[in-house]
Motif scaffolding. Structure first.
Motif, PDB file in Angstrom:
ATOM      1  N   GLY A 118     -81.716 -26.536 -38.337  1.00 13.41           N
ATOM      2  CA  GLY A 118     -82.941 -26.376 -39.103  1.00 13.41           C
ATOM      3  C   GLY A 118     -83.247 -27.570 -39.975  1.00 13.41           C
ATOM      4  N   THR A 119     -82.327 -27.894 -40.890  1.00 14.96           N
ATOM      5  CA  THR A 119     -82.506 -29.043 -41.783  1.00 14.96           C
ATOM      6  C   THR A 119     -82.173 -30.343 -41.078  1.00 14.96           C
ATOM      7  OG1 THR A 119     -81.941 -27.640 -43.676  1.00 14.96           O
ATOM      8  CG2 THR A 119     -81.822 -30.030 -44.010  1.00 14.96           C
ATOM      9  N   ASN A 162     -80.410 -16.379 -37.752  1.00 15.70           N
ATOM     10  CA  ASN A 162     -81.582 -16.014 -38.548  1.00 15.70           C
ATOM     11  C   ASN A 162     -81.353 -14.685 -39.269  1.00 15.70           C
ATOM     12  OD1 ASN A 162     -84.283 -17.667 -38.378  1.00 15.70           O
ATOM     13  ND2 ASN A 162     -83.333 -17.890 -36.365  1.00 15.70           N
ATOM     14  N   LEU A 167     -83.711 -14.697 -42.758  1.00 16.11           N
ATOM     15  CA  LEU A 167     -85.011 -15.356 -42.641  1.00 16.11           C
ATOM     16  C   LEU A 167     -85.995 -14.469 -41.882  1.00 16.11           C
ATOM     17  CD1 LEU A 167     -83.834 -18.993 -41.830  1.00 16.11           C
ATOM     18  CD2 LEU A 167     -84.684 -18.115 -44.001  1.00 16.11           C
ATOM     19  N   ASN A 169     -88.069 -14.691 -39.528  1.00 19.27           N
ATOM     20  CA  ASN A 169     -88.588 -15.286 -38.305  1.00 19.27           C
ATOM     21  C   ASN A 169     -88.670 -14.241 -37.195  1.00 19.27           C
ATOM     22  OD1 ASN A 169     -88.873 -17.875 -39.413  1.00 19.27           O
ATOM     23  ND2 ASN A 169     -86.720 -18.333 -39.072  1.00 19.27           N
ATOM     24  N   THR A 172     -85.725 -12.228 -35.437  1.00 20.53           N
ATOM     25  CA  THR A 172     -84.962 -11.174 -36.107  1.00 20.53           C
ATOM     26  C   THR A 172     -85.520  -9.792 -35.768  1.00 20.53           C
ATOM     27  OG1 THR A 172     -86.307 -11.302 -38.117  1.00 20.53           O
ATOM     28  CG2 THR A 172     -84.337 -12.686 -38.027  1.00 20.53           C
ATOM     29  N   SER A 182     -92.982 -20.639 -37.436  1.00 17.53           N
ATOM     30  CA  SER A 182     -92.659 -20.252 -38.808  1.00 17.53           C
ATOM     31  C   SER A 182     -92.210 -21.456 -39.630  1.00 17.53           C
ATOM     32  CB  SER A 182     -91.553 -19.204 -38.810  1.00 17.53           C
ATOM     33  OG  SER A 182     -91.050 -18.998 -40.113  1.00 17.53           O
ATOM     34  N   PRO A 183     -92.681 -21.564 -40.893  1.00 20.87           N
ATOM     35  CA  PRO A 183     -92.204 -22.640 -41.759  1.00 20.87           C
ATOM     36  C   PRO A 183     -90.716 -22.525 -42.088  1.00 20.87           C
ATOM     37  CG  PRO A 183     -93.536 -21.080 -43.010  1.00 20.87           C
ATOM     38  CD  PRO A 183     -93.700 -20.728 -41.566  1.00 20.87           C
ATOM     39  N   LYS A 184     -90.142 -21.349 -41.886  1.00 16.04           N
ATOM     40  CA  LYS A 184     -88.711 -21.148 -42.133  1.00 16.04           C
ATOM     41  C   LYS A 184     -87.901 -21.209 -40.838  1.00 16.04           C
ATOM     42  CE  LYS A 184     -89.199 -18.477 -46.388  1.00 16.04           C
ATOM     43  NZ  LYS A 184     -88.594 -19.540 -47.222  1.00 16.04           N
ATOM     44  N   ARG A 185     -88.488 -21.725 -39.781  1.00 15.12           N
ATOM     45  CA  ARG A 185     -87.815 -21.875 -38.493  1.00 15.12           C
ATOM     46  C   ARG A 185     -86.526 -22.689 -38.652  1.00 15.12           C
ATOM     47  NH1 ARG A 185     -90.093 -23.413 -32.794  1.00 15.12           N
ATOM     48  NH2 ARG A 185     -88.598 -24.969 -32.072  1.00 15.12           N
ATOM     49  N   ILE A 186     -85.459 -22.276 -37.969  1.00 15.86           N
ATOM     50  CA  ILE A 186     -84.196 -23.020 -38.051  1.00 15.86           C
ATOM     51  C   ILE A 186     -83.919 -23.820 -36.778  1.00 15.86           C
ATOM     52  CG2 ILE A 186     -83.200 -21.352 -39.662  1.00 15.86           C
ATOM     53  CD1 ILE A 186     -81.403 -20.384 -37.332  1.00 15.86           C
ATOM     54  N   ASN A 188     -85.241 -26.787 -35.384  1.00 15.88           N
ATOM     55  CA  ASN A 188     -86.111 -27.950 -35.572  1.00 15.88           C
ATOM     56  C   ASN A 188     -85.564 -29.231 -34.962  1.00 15.88           C
ATOM     57  OD1 ASN A 188     -87.984 -26.452 -37.133  1.00 15.88           O
ATOM     58  ND2 ASN A 188     -86.728 -26.714 -38.946  1.00 15.88           N
TER      59      ASN A 188
END
Length: 213
Positions: A118-119, A162, A167, A169, A172, A182-186, A188
């Motif tokens: 994600g990060t 997730n 989160l 997303n 889940t 989703s802006p909280k997508r892991i 990336n």
């Protein structure tokens, strides 16, 4: 675990270790999490500063806790007193740690490591930066090929992680990756370590039992 499964795990595990070594990684097969913990502590110096990548496998092995009790300095992204600002600084510090410990989302039979992040700090640290990278992975992470690695991540690892993190997303709810916006997508950053990067010291401990997602 019955004798047939022990045999199968060891047979496949040693095949993967040989493939990883062919791809210029250092790799070892160990039978269980206790052996993985013992070997990991042998590979990490008592005075090493250790970056801890987020990993259910590491928690199940108990490595970070053992390193803490031994007196190693741990660089972590979460825990008591770790604010978002400290977590970000620690993620950057992991890139220059003495040792970075993590797991892998999947390892192919021909010795490639496949990961989605994600990060991005986990996959970045696996490629270059820390003086040493130690990857611990259960035999359940072994897949036939890269396509199967992505199927494993989309069907199991990403939804389960997730849910674990909490989160909101879509996976889940559906239980499978939806390639969401989703802006909280892991999911990336995707990496495939085909071979050991030329300036990196990477050791993989492949464990003969199921660990993590």
């Amino acid at each position: 675990m019955d004798a047939s499964m022990v045999w199968h795990n060891e047979t496949i595990g040693k095949k993967v270790v040989a493939a990883l070594e062919k791809n210029r990684f250092q790799a070892e097969y160990v039978p269980d999490r206790a052996a993985a913990l013992k070997r990991a502590l042998e590979l990490i110096a008592p005075d090493a500063a250790v970056g801890v990548g987020g990993s259910v496998t590491l928690e199940e092995v108990g490595l970070a806790e053992a390193l803490h009790h031994r007196g190693n300095k741990l660089i972590e992204r979460e825990g008591p007193g770790i604010t978002p600002e400290i977590a970000l600084a620690n993620r950057r510090a992991m890139l220059t740690s003495d040792v970075f410990i993590t797991s892998s989302n999947a390892i192919t039979l021909d010795g490639q490591l496949v990961n989605i992040d994600g990060t991005g700090n986990r996959v970045a640290a696996m490629i270059f930066g820390p003086k040493k990278v130690l990857v611990i992975a259960g035999i359940n992470k072994v897949v036939p090929d890269v396509n199967a690695a992505f199927e494993r991540i989309e069907f199991l690892a990403a939804p389960a992680n997730n849910k674990r993190i909490g989160l909101p997303n879509p996976c889940t709810t559906t239980g499978i990756c939806m390639d969401c916006e989703s802006p909280k997508r892991i999911c990336n950053a995707t990496t495939i370590l085909h071979k050991r990067p030329s300036q990196s010291d990477i050791t993989i401990l492949l464990v003969g039992e199921n660990l993590g997602y």
